[in-house]
Every structure is written in C-alpha cells, then in structure tokens.
Design a protein around this motif. Structure first.
Motif, short mmCIF file in Angstrom:
data_model
loop_
_atom_site.label_atom_id
_atom_site.label_comp_id
_atom_site.label_asym_id
_atom_site.label_seq_id
_atom_site.Cartn_x
_atom_site.Cartn_y
_atom_site.Cartn_z
N SER A 244 -13.42 2.51 40.70
CA SER A 244 -12.24 2.60 41.56
C SER A 244 -11.57 1.24 41.65
N MET A 245 -10.24 1.26 41.86
CA MET A 245 -9.49 0.01 41.97
C MET A 245 -9.43 -0.50 43.40
N LYS A 246 -9.97 0.29 44.33
CA LYS A 246 -9.90 -0.10 45.75
C LYS A 246 -10.73 -1.37 45.98
N GLY A 247 -10.06 -2.41 46.48
CA GLY A 247 -10.75 -3.66 46.76
C GLY A 247 -11.29 -4.34 45.52
N LEU A 248 -10.70 -4.00 44.34
CA LEU A 248 -11.26 -4.52 43.08
C LEU A 248 -11.03 -6.01 42.91
N PHE A 249 -9.80 -6.45 43.22
CA PHE A 249 -9.44 -7.83 42.90
C PHE A 249 -10.27 -8.80 43.73
#
Ligand code: CUA
Length: 309
Positions: A244-249
């Motif tokens: 998932s891209m949630k909170g990825l960075f």
C-alpha cells in the motif's frame, strides 16, 4: 437503426452499434419464436394425445412425411444462410477500418491500458478521440492475453503478446465522462481493475488537447496513479498485489533477501523504472516496468504519493 439502451445492452455509442444490435435482436427474437413453437407444440401434443384409459391402444406410428421433412430442412437452411450473409456484412464493417482513420497504439499490461496518439502523445487509462471521426486501434500486450472491450461501441478484441491486433470505431457524439473500457480476458489478480475510459471530444477540445500537456503536480500524479498503479497498490493501507502507498514516503521497507531501504524519491523512481531491483519482503516480483513514463510524470506520481500520509 439506432436503438436506445435495453435490458440487454447499454445505449449504442458508435456508428455501427445499431447494426450489431439489430442482428442480435433478430437472432434473439427468432430464437424466442422457435422456442415457443417447439416447446409449446411438445407440451400441447403431449397433453392432447395422452393415453386416457389403461386399455387404450397406442396411436398409430407415423414413420415418414416427405413434405414436413423437406420443410424443416429447407426453411431453417434459408434462415441460417440469411443470418450468415447479414452477420458477414456487419462483421466486415467492424473489421475493416476506413483508410483515413488515424492510428492509435494500445498496450495492455498487468494491469493497465496505455495509449499513444498518432503524434506520440501518451495517455494512461484514458483514450482521447474526436467525435464523428474514425479511430483505428493497433493493439499489443506486454505480458499475457488481455482483451479490449467497449460495450457502448459493441467492440471487443483480444490483445496478445507478440502479435498486433486491431479494432476501429467512430463515436458520433462527444462524451466528456467517457465510455467504459473493460479487460475481458482473465489476466491475473487485478484483472477486474484493468479499466480505462474513452473520452470523445469536440473539435475545439481536440485543438487544445489539454491531456497531452505533462503537468508535474499532485493532481496530475493522482490521475496517473489511478490509471497505472491503483490496480495493485492501495492508498488506504489494504494489501493488494503490491504494498500500500499509505504512509509509504519516508518509511523503512524490509526487502526480499534481508536488506532494508528508506523510501525516498530515488527509491520510487527505481521501483517504477526497474521494479525488480528492490522487491519488498513478502511481496511477489509482479510489477512490470514503465519505461515510457516521462520524468515529469514520475515527479507528479511522487508528489501524489507524498500526500498519502
Ligand atoms: Cu487484462 Cu484481464
């Protein structure tokens, strides 16, 4: 003939959709008619000539009737030949694109559609065409068999690795919302999310062609993400094919093989260009590369990912 939407069909939106519907409904009602005649006759005669008393003799056996046998051979043969001739005419209309039709390239891959306009402008998940002008599609796949299906236009064609296939259509009316495109050949986990839309434009909109200007902002990034990435990467923390891209960075990701990486701009660029370079632990190396994305487009995708806190 132009017909409206029905229980069976969405509203026709290509020049030949009405011809396809006419043929479909002719065969449909022909089947309804013969079903009623044959099934109705079976029930009626079974009732009418049933044995009424235990000692009643069986009715006389009929072995042969030349007239009836000729009729049930010749009439269906004529009908079937007629359906063939009619179908062949419609089929040829769908198969042969007008000579002046501009050629758009279509690439299907797990799990997105990519389009290249005749002058090289590329779009993802959205095909932009002009109303009332023929459009030819030259299609190929980068991995497995997909199928390009536009119900509103009544067109469908398999998209195959190692071979070009084609389609054409002409949409008479502008449609800003766009006509839905489905992948209709099962092609893996996110097959059902392999969607696109065909947006039909006025000549004025075609002049501006705003969709061809590459913008590097989070909104443009969101559009690209939805077209190319969303089938495999959620934005709400759910596990799909990929992380998932949630909170990825800024997150630290454990990689297959034991190493770790902190997600920054360079890691995201590498993951888009060479997806198998650093695969996150417990995930399959399933992502295809996206070599045609311009740097500005990758900038936009990164800006969007940064907003997914
Ligand atoms: Cu591509 Cu199903």
């Amino acid at each position: 003939m132009e017909t409206g939407s029905s229980f069976w069909m969405p509203p026709p939106a290509s020049t030949f959709a009405g011809d396809v519907d006419d043929l479909y409904f002719f065969i449909y009602w022909l089947n309804v008619f013969f079903f009623l005649v044959i099934a109705g006759g079976t029930v009626l005669f079974a009732w009418k000539y049933r044995r009424r008393h235990p000692d009643q003799l069986a009715s006389q056996q009929m072995t042969h009737n030349t007239l009836i046998e000729a009729a049930w051979t010749i009439i269906p043969t004529i009908i079937v030949i007629g359906i063939f001739a009619w179908s062949f005419k419609v089929y040829m209309t769908l198969q042969v694109a007008p000579a002046n039709a501009p050629e758009y390239k279509v690439v299907g891959k797990q799990w997105a559609w990519e389009f290249t306009e005749p002058d090289g402008c590329q779009t993802y998940g959205e095909l932009h065409v002009e109303a009332n002008k023929p459009v030819k599609l030259l299609m190929r796949s980068e991995d497995v068999i997909h199928s390009f299906y536009v119900p509103d236009f009544r067109i469908k064609q398999d998209v195959i690795p190692g071979r070009y296939t084609g389609l054409w259509f002409q949409a008479p009316k502008p449609n800003a919302a766009g006509h839905q495109v489905f992948c209709t050949e099962y092609c893996g986990t996110s097959h059902s999310d392999m969607l696109a839309r065909i947006k039909v434009h006025t000549p004025e909109e075609m002049q501006k062609r705003e969709w061809c200007q590459v913008k590097a902002d989070a909104a443009a990034g969101e559009k690209l993400f939805k077209a190319l990435c969303a089938a495999c990467h959620s934005i709400d923390g759910n596990r799909l094919v990929g992380p998932s891209m949630k909170g990825l960075f800024g997150r630290e990701e454990k990689l297959v093989g034991g190493a770790a990486v902190t997600v920054d701009e360079n890691y995201i660029v590498e993951s888009i260009r060479v997806p198998t370079a650093k695969v996150v632990d417990t995930y399959p190396p399933a992502m295809p590369p996206f070599p045609q994305l311009k740097d500005a487009e990758i900038d936009a995708i990164i800006m969007y990912i940064k907003t997914l806190k």
